[in-house]
Write an enzyme that holds these catalytic residues in place. Sequence first.
Site, mmCIF file in Angstrom:
data_model
loop_
_atom_site.group_PDB
_atom_site.id
_atom_site.type_symbol
_atom_site.label_atom_id
_atom_site.label_comp_id
_atom_site.label_asym_id
_atom_site.label_seq_id
_atom_site.Cartn_x
_atom_site.Cartn_y
_atom_site.Cartn_z
ATOM 1 N N GLU A 84 0.790 -1.241 0.051
ATOM 2 C CA GLU A 84 -0.078 -0.206 0.022
ATOM 3 C C GLU A 84 0.774 1.248 -0.095
ATOM 4 O OE1 GLU A 84 -4.087 -1.679 2.054
ATOM 5 O OE2 GLU A 84 -2.739 -0.418 3.242
ATOM 6 N N GLU A 116 -6.389 -7.460 -0.882
ATOM 7 C CA GLU A 116 -7.047 -7.434 0.361
ATOM 8 C C GLU A 116 -8.246 -7.093 0.525
ATOM 9 O OE1 GLU A 116 -4.744 -5.009 3.349
ATOM 10 O OE2 GLU A 116 -2.842 -5.802 2.710
#
Length: 669
Positions: free
Chosen positions: A159, A316
């Site tokens: 991320e 995710e």
Amino acid sequence: MAAAVSDRIATLSAGRGLVFGCDYNPEQWDRSVWPDDVRLMQQAGVGLVAINIFGWSSINPAEGVWDFDALDEIIGLLHDGGIRINLGTGTASPAPWVTARHPEILPVGEDGTVFQQGGRQGYCPSSPVFRAYAAEVVTRVVERYGDHPAVSLWHVSNELGCHNALCYCGTSAEAFRGWLRDRYDDIDALNRAWGTTFWSQRYSDFDDVRVPAQALSLRNPGQILDFQRFSSDEQLALYRAEAAILRKRSDVPVTTNFMVTAHIRNLDYWTWAGEMDLIANDHYLDRRLDDPRGELSFAADLTRGLAQGAPWLLMETSTGAVNWQPYNLAKAPGELQRNIAAHVARGADGICFFQWRASTQGAEKYHTALVPHAGEDSDQWREVVALGGLLERLGEVAGTRVIADAALFFSWESWWATENEGRPSEALTYLGQVHAAHAALADAGVTTDVVRPGGDLDGYRLLIVPALHLLSDADAAAIARAVENGATALITFFSGIVDEEDRVRTGGYPGAFRDLLGIRSEEFAPLRPDETVFLTDGTSGSIWTERLRATDAEVVASFADGPSAGGPALTRRTAGAGEAWFVATQPDRIAYRDLVARLAATAGVVAHPGGNRDVEIVRRSGDAGSFLFVINHGESGAEISATGHDLVTDAPATGFVPAGAVRIIKEDV
């Protein structure tokens, strides 16, 4: 490209079709738990596991000290269990010794605050010191595991830019000046781009430029916009540096997890997508929004757009509540299945969760996981096992594609420009306008692709252009050509106002679209947040009005009241073989749906029968056949027209979808 990406994702699933995976953090657990974890993964059908995402301090606990024993062991256990590995480079957060020894790499906030060690991503993305240490970590990892047969995907960092996208330290300032020199070549070009004659801001040398940190007044919008571009590029540079090390020593595909979601706006993923061997995204329901599931569907469509229509990987998501929202709500019965079905319907060929086993310590200990704190004897675990079974039954869906002949425009640069300082109304948010347009399409049963300005528009019959505030003349001309060639376009207020340098186009709004639309607006007249206006066609609008006149367009509806009473609110103009429509307010949801349905019918776009605000219908098609996804989010049953085999119930389709249920039908030919 699509075939290559499908092949890569098929490799991740070991030929089983769709990928079912998770993040795994074995370092949080005693080694005695690891064999049981592998057994449970096999029971649930988990075939891909991401490890070493936050592994820096485990494999490199002190300068010059490297310890791979634990990582060797867990990779061996997973491989022996037939589980493939998505191997992290381990650079998502530096080990504490790095920032203790080199506090100069700590990131600095807009107000000058130095963010200390103790969270994650505690580094300046421009720091050469951080980059050097990270490069050594990546090199050590790929040299050790680059040829391991279990490693099927490289996971760069994690991320990127989630917390540290914008850094205002001296190192970032120097990097920003270098970026500006590359972009503008000479200082006069920068001055023209930023309009520095305003407020005595003219620069004589690049060395005088600073980052747009907190100031006493409104700041230069051109400077802010370029800093946002620079910051996105700096994060991408981190990815490129790690990917280059990996690709030099390994043939395994490389990617990182995007954050295509409502609360992350600092990264322009249109500029990132071409660097990925496959597109991966992280997405969690955002309960802070009025319509969380609508945002999920939009994010999935946008992720597919980044993948150029090819399959993509949900890297995710969560089984239930997250831990980082003000109110972390549990998912309702059946909601997990509906969420996952929406992602798969809109192009995901893999579903992975954060995380495998719920943590007992650390900041995310109340974030749900595949194995909850309650363990195997829990409804949540039983739901996970059932989900694994469903994903296995959906194996044929892998590699098929979503087919859409409507296009919704989206631009991160326009998002930045729309919501930077000094805008006409803080009630106007870019993502709010995009979400409203996407919801109108979904409510009308129309599947849409999400496209970037300047992208290929061939084959699209309906173009929706919501609040596309910033765009170039060339990109505006491409939309006009598509209309002249037969497309129907709906362009909403605040579109086409500024060019790529955030410079207002003079001569009347909506600037770049004025001639295509046949209208001219002289003044914005936004509404207060709680204010509503009515139109002469009986509908209502909010957020915005403007004082415009039709120069070469038909007035379809006018404002009946409000600050622009009597003026056009909805217009239509024939342009070549197509039509260009303009709406000068945000229609209420029903009106927006009806307008989009009307335009879709005009354009020859076929809506899915039975699709509406509660019933989400999307079709994926390919060599394996046609698969109709029907997701009933409503409180009553829905009737649909479809025949074939339902892969959810593993029985013939009945045409009835109970409240809260999912039906995925392999359609009869």
